[in-house]
Design an enzyme around this catalytic site. Structure first.
Site, mmCIF file in Angstrom:
data_model
loop_
_atom_site.group_PDB
_atom_site.id
_atom_site.type_symbol
_atom_site.label_atom_id
_atom_site.label_comp_id
_atom_site.label_asym_id
_atom_site.label_seq_id
_atom_site.Cartn_x
_atom_site.Cartn_y
_atom_site.Cartn_z
ATOM 1 N N ARG A 1 0.847 -1.198 0.000
ATOM 2 C CA ARG A 1 0.000 0.000 0.000
ATOM 3 C C ARG A 1 0.880 1.245 0.000
ATOM 4 O O ARG A 1 1.998 1.214 0.483
ATOM 5 C CB ARG A 1 -0.836 0.070 1.276
ATOM 6 N N ASP B 1 0.472 5.336 1.412
ATOM 7 C CA ASP B 1 -0.391 6.137 2.277
ATOM 8 C C ASP B 1 -0.988 7.330 1.556
ATOM 9 O O ASP B 1 -0.541 7.709 0.469
ATOM 10 C CB ASP B 1 0.416 6.651 3.475
ATOM 11 N N ARG C 1 9.557 7.359 5.827
ATOM 12 C CA ARG C 1 9.261 8.715 6.315
ATOM 13 C C ARG C 1 9.808 8.942 7.725
ATOM 14 O O ARG C 1 10.252 10.041 8.068
ATOM 15 C CB ARG C 1 7.756 8.957 6.281
#
Lengths: 254, 254
Positions: free
Chosen positions: A51, A53, A199
Site C-alpha cells: 500500500r 499512504d 518517512r
C-alpha cells in the site's frame, strides 16, 4: 483465467492512499471501478506490491489482477490508462503466470524522498516535496545514513497500525543527493520497508542534520529500540515509490 | 511613499489568471489582500510585468507596488510569503526608485513551454505540461522555429481580446530541447510577447512537427498574416513565465 502484471504511476495528492476504504477515494477503488467496466461489469480485485499512504506518490508501483480471458495487453493498457483519471497512469501491462504475486514475490523496492530546502517554499514542489527551511549538515546526515544500511530489526521505525510480525528488513543503500540549489533527494533501496519506515527515517535524518539528534541516533535507536532517538514522521507528499523488483532483477540493487 | 519590486513565483493551476476579475480567484486578488493586511488595512495595488492567463504558471514574474513607509525588505518578503497560499511564493523584494515600473520598463521576457510526449500522460506533469501523443519531427520544428526569430508584426499570433496597438515584437531566440525521454521544452526569449502569442506559436510548431502544416507555415503566416497557416492555441498548463529583464540585464539574452 489470465493473470496480468501492470506498472502504474500516480500522483497521490487527491487520494486517501492506495487501499480501498469507506468514505474516501483511493487508487484501488478507481482502478478497480475501471477494470470492472472493462470486464463486462464483473468485479476485478487488484493486488499492489504494497500500500501507499494518503498523499504518497508512485512512479513505478506494481499490481497484479486476473481477468477471465486473454487480452491484447496494449489495448488493455490503453483502455485502462485513458479511462482512469489524469493523475493515474498505466505505464505497462504484461501477461504473467498464475503464480506471480505483486506483493509476495517482490524482492526489492526503491523509494525517493524529496525535500525542498529553499528559503521560500517552491510552489511547484509543494505537493511533491517536504519543505525544510532550517540548516542541514549534509555530511553528518550522510554519515548517519550509513547506520541504516544492512539487516536490522526496524521495529522502532515502524508506525503503529502495522500487522507485520517480522520487522527485520535489509536496506541495501541510502544516499542523499543535492538536486539543483534547493532540493535534497533521499534514495532508499532495500528488500522491503515497514509501515511509514522511510518517512520516519527521513524525519530522523533531518533532525540529525539540524543538530537536534546526535549523529549516531539511528545506530542507538536500532540497537536499543529507543524511540527517543527517532525524529517525527516526514510528510507524505515528499515520498515516491519508484520501483519494485522481482526475482532476477536484482541487478538494480548495485 | 516607497516603491518595491518583487519577484514572485506561482502555480497557476488554481487561479483564474493574474488579473483581478469578479467571481474568480486570481493571483492579484490574493496578493493584494495580503498586502492590505500588512498595510494597516489600507488597499495596495500591485502591477505585474504582464498578466498571465488562467492556468499559466510563473517562476519569475515581476511586480511593483507602493507602501507609505520604508520597510525591512526581508521581513516584508517573509510576511508576504508566509501569509499567501502555498502555491504563491515571494522570492525577493527590493526597494526601487519611484520611476520603476514592472510593465513599462521590462526589456525582455523568457517563457518556457513544456510538452509531455510520453505514450501515457505523466501524472506528475499533467498540471505543468501539455500532453502530445503523436509523432513529432524535432528537426523540422527547429527549422520552423528559426522563422519566429527577429522583428516581426506578430498580429496573426495574437488572440482576439488584446488592446495592444503595435503588434511588432522582436523574438531573440526560440529553442526546443529534449528533457529526458518524454518531454520537450520550448524556450522563447524576446523583448515582449502578445496575448497568447507563445501558446499559439507552440500550437503551430506542434502541427508542423506532426506534418499537419508545412515547415514554412510560420514564415507564410507572418508574411501574409495568414491565419490558416497557424495551429491551435496550446493549453495554458504548459506555459511558464520564467523571468523578466529590465534595462542593464540584457546579458541574459545571449
Amino acid at each position: 483465467m489470465t493473470r496480468y502484471k501492470a506498472i502504474i504511476s500516480y500522483d497521490g495528492t487527491n487520494y486517501a492512499g492506495f487501499q480501498i476504504q469507506p468514505n474516501a477515494v483511493t487508487i484501488q477503488e478507481v482502478i478497480e471501478a475501471t477494470l470492472k467496466r472493462l470486464n463486462s461489469g464483473k468485479p476485478v480485485t487488484i493486488h499492489p506490491s504494497g500500500r501507499t499512504d494518503s498523499g504518497v506518490h508512485a512512479v513505478g508501483q506494481v499490481i497484479h489482477f486476473d481477468l477471465p480471458q486473454k487480452r491484447d495487453v496494449e489495448k488493455l493498457r490503453f483502455a485502462l490508462d485513458t479511462q482512469t483519471p489524469e493523475d493515474i497512469s498505466i505505464l505497462s501491462i504484461e501477461e504473467v503466470t498464475e503464480d506471480f504475486h505483486a506483493r509476495y514475490l517482490a524482492t526489492g523496492k526503491e523509494y525517493h524522498y524529496h525535500v525542498d530546502t529553499g528559503k521560500s517554499p517552491n510552489p511547484f514542489k509543494r505537493l511533491y516535496a517536504a519543505h525544510f527551511r532550517y540548516e542541514l549538515d549534509l555530511e553528518s546526515m550522510r554519515r548517519a545514513a550509513r547506520f541504516i544500511e544492512g539487516e536490522h530489526d526496524f521495529s522502532v521505525f515502524c508506525a503503529t497500525g502495522s500487522s507485520v510480525e517480522d520487522k527485520t528488513r535489509t536496506v541495501y543503500s541510502v544516499t542523499i543527493e543535492e538536486v539543483g540549489e534547493d532540493e535534497l533527494l533521499f534514495i532508499f533501496k532495500g528488500n522491503g520497508f515497514l509501515y511509514k519506515m522511510v518517512r520516519m527515517l527521513v524525519g530522523t535524518l533531518l533532525k540529525i542534520g539540524n543538530g537536534q539528534l546526535p549523529e549516531d541516533a539511528i545506530q542507538r535507536a536500532l540497537a536499543n529500540q529507543d524511540k527517543k532517538m527517532t525524529g517525527p514522521t516526514a510528510q507524505p507528499e515528499g515520498l515516491f515509490l519508484m520501483k519494485v523488483d522481482y526475482n532476477g532483477e536484482k541487478k538494480c540493487h548495485k
